[in-house]
Design a protein around this motif. Structure first.
Motif, PDB file in Angstrom:
ATOM      1  N   MET A   1       0.995  -1.373   0.019  1.00 61.43           N
ATOM      2  CA  MET A   1      -0.068  -0.146  -0.024  1.00 61.43           C
ATOM      3  C   MET A   1       1.345   0.928   0.073  1.00 61.43           C
ATOM      4  O   MET A   1       1.758   0.767   0.854  1.00 61.43           O
ATOM      5  CB  MET A   1      -0.783  -0.146   1.101  1.00 61.43           C
ATOM      6  CG  MET A   1      -1.414   1.204   1.142  1.00 61.43           C
ATOM      7  SD  MET A   1      -3.123   1.778   3.408  1.00 61.43           S
ATOM      8  CE  MET A   1      -3.195  -0.408   2.835  1.00 61.43           C
ATOM      9  N   ARG A   2       0.271   1.975  -0.903  1.00 63.67           N
ATOM     10  CA  ARG A   2       1.816   3.634  -0.859  1.00 63.67           C
ATOM     11  C   ARG A   2       1.280   4.183   0.076  1.00 63.67           C
ATOM     12  O   ARG A   2      -0.121   4.604   1.338  1.00 63.67           O
ATOM     13  CB  ARG A   2       0.661   4.282  -2.406  1.00 63.67           C
ATOM     14  CG  ARG A   2       1.704   3.265  -3.943  1.00 63.67           C
ATOM     15  CD  ARG A   2       1.688   4.612  -4.127  1.00 63.67           C
ATOM     16  NE  ARG A   2       1.610   4.127  -5.777  1.00 63.67           N
ATOM     17  CZ  ARG A   2       2.036   5.059  -7.345  1.00 63.67           C
ATOM     18  NH1 ARG A   2       1.454   6.018  -7.196  1.00 63.67           N
ATOM     19  NH2 ARG A   2       2.109   3.912  -7.783  1.00 63.67           N
ATOM     20  N   GLU A   3       2.125   5.238   0.991  1.00 61.40           N
ATOM     21  CA  GLU A   3       2.084   6.169   2.176  1.00 61.40           C
ATOM     22  C   GLU A   3       0.530   6.922   2.401  1.00 61.40           C
ATOM     23  O   GLU A   3      -0.580   6.881   3.077  1.00 61.40           O
ATOM     24  CB  GLU A   3       3.670   6.224   2.233  1.00 61.40           C
ATOM     25  CG  GLU A   3       2.900   7.533   3.738  1.00 61.40           C
ATOM     26  CD  GLU A   3       4.277   8.223   4.080  1.00 61.40           C
ATOM     27  OE1 GLU A   3       4.166   8.518   4.788  1.00 61.40           O
ATOM     28  OE2 GLU A   3       5.399   8.128   3.100  1.00 61.40           O
ATOM     29  N   ALA A   4       0.341   7.437   1.138  1.00 58.57           N
ATOM     30  CA  ALA A   4      -0.470   8.116   0.738  1.00 58.57           C
ATOM     31  C   ALA A   4      -2.273   7.351   1.321  1.00 58.57           C
ATOM     32  O   ALA A   4      -2.808   8.042   2.177  1.00 58.57           O
ATOM     33  CB  ALA A   4      -1.000   8.847  -0.292  1.00 58.57           C
ATOM     34  N   LEU A   5      -2.455   6.536   0.666  1.00 60.28           N
ATOM     35  CA  LEU A   5      -3.832   5.535   0.862  1.00 60.28           C
ATOM     36  C   LEU A   5      -3.159   5.222   2.272  1.00 60.28           C
ATOM     37  O   LEU A   5      -4.635   5.081   2.658  1.00 60.28           O
ATOM     38  CB  LEU A   5      -3.524   4.121  -0.279  1.00 60.28           C
ATOM     39  CG  LEU A   5      -4.620   3.525  -0.427  1.00 60.28           C
ATOM     40  CD1 LEU A   5      -5.845   4.384  -0.266  1.00 60.28           C
ATOM     41  CD2 LEU A   5      -5.143   2.528  -1.038  1.00 60.28           C
ATOM     42  N   PHE A   6      -2.301   4.648   2.575  1.00 58.92           N
ATOM     43  CA  PHE A   6      -2.443   4.079   3.822  1.00 58.92           C
ATOM     44  C   PHE A   6      -2.712   5.408   4.944  1.00 58.92           C
ATOM     45  O   PHE A   6      -3.659   5.264   5.942  1.00 58.92           O
ATOM     46  CB  PHE A   6      -1.200   4.016   4.686  1.00 58.92           C
ATOM     47  CG  PHE A   6      -0.725   3.424   6.169  1.00 58.92           C
ATOM     48  CD1 PHE A   6      -1.547   2.339   6.357  1.00 58.92           C
ATOM     49  CD2 PHE A   6      -0.302   4.658   6.811  1.00 58.92           C
ATOM     50  CE1 PHE A   6      -1.196   1.890   7.404  1.00 58.92           C
ATOM     51  CE2 PHE A   6       0.628   4.155   7.895  1.00 58.92           C
ATOM     52  CZ  PHE A   6       0.020   2.942   8.460  1.00 58.92           C
ATOM     53  N   VAL A   7      -1.862   6.665   5.283  1.00 55.63           N
ATOM     54  CA  VAL A   7      -2.790   7.663   5.592  1.00 55.63           C
ATOM     55  C   VAL A   7      -4.163   8.241   5.795  1.00 55.63           C
ATOM     56  O   VAL A   7      -5.146   8.532   6.911  1.00 55.63           O
ATOM     57  CB  VAL A   7      -1.856   9.195   5.271  1.00 55.63           C
ATOM     58  CG1 VAL A   7      -2.044  10.626   5.906  1.00 55.63           C
ATOM     59  CG2 VAL A   7      -0.149   8.981   6.056  1.00 55.63           C
ATOM     60  N   LYS A   8      -4.770   7.969   4.102  1.00 56.72           N
ATOM     61  CA  LYS A   8      -5.706   8.553   3.687  1.00 56.72           C
ATOM     62  C   LYS A   8      -7.086   7.666   4.195  1.00 56.72           C
ATOM     63  O   LYS A   8      -7.952   8.226   5.192  1.00 56.72           O
ATOM     64  CB  LYS A   8      -6.169   8.779   2.209  1.00 56.72           C
ATOM     65  CG  LYS A   8      -7.280   8.975   2.240  1.00 56.72           C
ATOM     66  CD  LYS A   8      -7.947   8.882   0.490  1.00 56.72           C
ATOM     67  CE  LYS A   8      -9.072   8.863   0.016  1.00 56.72           C
ATOM     68  NZ  LYS A   8      -9.694   9.536  -1.159  1.00 56.72           N
ATOM     69  N   GLN A   9      -6.407   6.417   4.974  1.00 55.50           N
ATOM     70  CA  GLN A   9      -6.870   5.505   5.547  1.00 55.50           C
ATOM     71  C   GLN A   9      -7.284   5.785   6.542  1.00 55.50           C
ATOM     72  O   GLN A   9      -8.721   5.280   7.416  1.00 55.50           O
ATOM     73  CB  GLN A   9      -7.050   3.962   4.713  1.00 55.50           C
ATOM     74  CG  GLN A   9      -7.333   3.982   3.887  1.00 55.50           C
ATOM     75  CD  GLN A   9      -6.867   2.125   3.554  1.00 55.50           C
ATOM     76  OE1 GLN A   9      -6.368   1.864   4.138  1.00 55.50           O
ATOM     77  NE2 GLN A   9      -7.236   1.870   2.062  1.00 55.50           N
TER      78      GLN A   9
END
Length: 319
Positions: free
Chosen positions: A1-9
């Motif tokens: 998982m990309r970091e941006a998606l991890f943060v968004k979730q």
């Protein structure tokens, strides 16, 4: 998982944890478990990112809140063993695994060394112990050593010695984890040669039914103490996003909790050795029952229960 998606979730959840303090001990524990899981994930895939630093700080805040919440005073003792210690077992599961492997390998070395060198057992266990046990075997009471001292003095002496050894293993971790490895190897070789001695005399099964009444708790506790020492050294060796001093301070705190947390297990093991192991003629169903329940407890409390806690209220992540 990309970091941006991890943060968004997860960002909304993190903000809620940060700005809406929990007051109930169970909720605080759940949040701490959840954040440490997120932190572990971030350290694995984004070790030098701002996200990891942020989660470090949030985890630290939640960790401190466990102690700062005065409403928890009456239950703190229970909550430590119910939540915090199992969480530490899960957080440092790799150190527990390494300690187990070091001990198991060294026990195997002890078995092989005793098998191929007749004098090895005497070197490890001492001439006096081997001679005394040989005499006990001749008299038909191979485990008579457990009957030589009355119950209470034996219990206190064993408890004091085991606690001392465990704390020594932990403190020795300050030497870059070399100390715990040495003590794990030493104790493993001793156990391996000790068990081989009885097996070589045709007393293997009997030794398990007698000695492991207390050993099923005592040996895992010693391994956990070694793991606590590895935790102590881990902060010095692998500070990651913390400064070395900060990492050592945190690992010292966590290692101390693990080392002290196993004291009740050591006390129960000492009680078994002082009061129960001496009854070598007890029914097989009773000795196997004690062995089985002790083993189930160790597997549940150190491995299964911490894993269950770590997954509670934690969303599934896809890499």
């Amino acid at each position: 998982m990309r970091e941006a998606l991890f943060v968004k979730q997860n960002s909304e959840k993190w903000k809620a944890y940060e700005h809406s303090p929990a007051t109930h001990p169970d909720e605080i524990a759940d949040r701490f478990i959840d954040i440490t899981n997120d932190l572990s994930y971030a350290k694995t895939f984004y070790p030098k990112s701002k996200t990891t630093s942020y989660l470090n700080g949030l985890a630290s805040t939640l960790h401190q809140s466990i102690y700062k919440n005065k409403k928890e005073d009456s239950n703190r003792f229970i909550n430590f063993w119910k939540f915090e210690l199992p969480v530490l077992f899960y957080t440092y599961r790799m150190q527990l695994l390494y300690a187990f492997l070091f001990f198991t390998i060294s026990a195997s070395i002890g078995v092989l060394s005793a098998k191929y060198d007749d004098q090895f057992i005497r070197v490890i266990l001492g001439d006096s112990y081997v001679n005394m046990t040989n005499e006990n075997i001749t008299r038909g009471d191979p485990f008579g050593v457990y009957k030589q001292t009355s119950e209470f003095p034996m219990f206190f002496a064993i408890a004091a010695n085991n606690i001392y050894v465990s704390l020594l293993m932990f403190v020795s971790g300050i030497f870059l984890s070399i100390g715990p490895i040495f003590y794990l190897l030493q104790n493993g070789v001793m156990l391996g040669s000790f068990e081989y001695y009885f097996f070589s005399r045709g007393l293997g099964l009997e030794s398990i039914l007698v000695i492991w009444i207390h050993g099923t708790l005592e040996i895992p506790a010693i391994i956990i103490a070694g793991a606590a020492g590895l935790v102590l050294g881990h902060g010095l060796l692998f500070p990651k996003t913390f400064t070395r001093f900060q990492a050592f301070k945190q690992s010292a705190k966590d290692g101390t909790k693990i080392a002290l947390g196993i004291v009740p297990i050591l006390l129960v093991a000492a009680f078994f050795e002082g009061f129960i192991t001496r009854h070598t003629e007890m029914p097989i169903w009773l000795s196997t029952g004690i062995l089985g329940l002790s083993l189930i407890f160790i597997i549940w409390y150190v491995i299964l229960y911490p894993s269950i806690l770590s997954k509670r209220n934690h969303p599934h992540k896809n890499v």
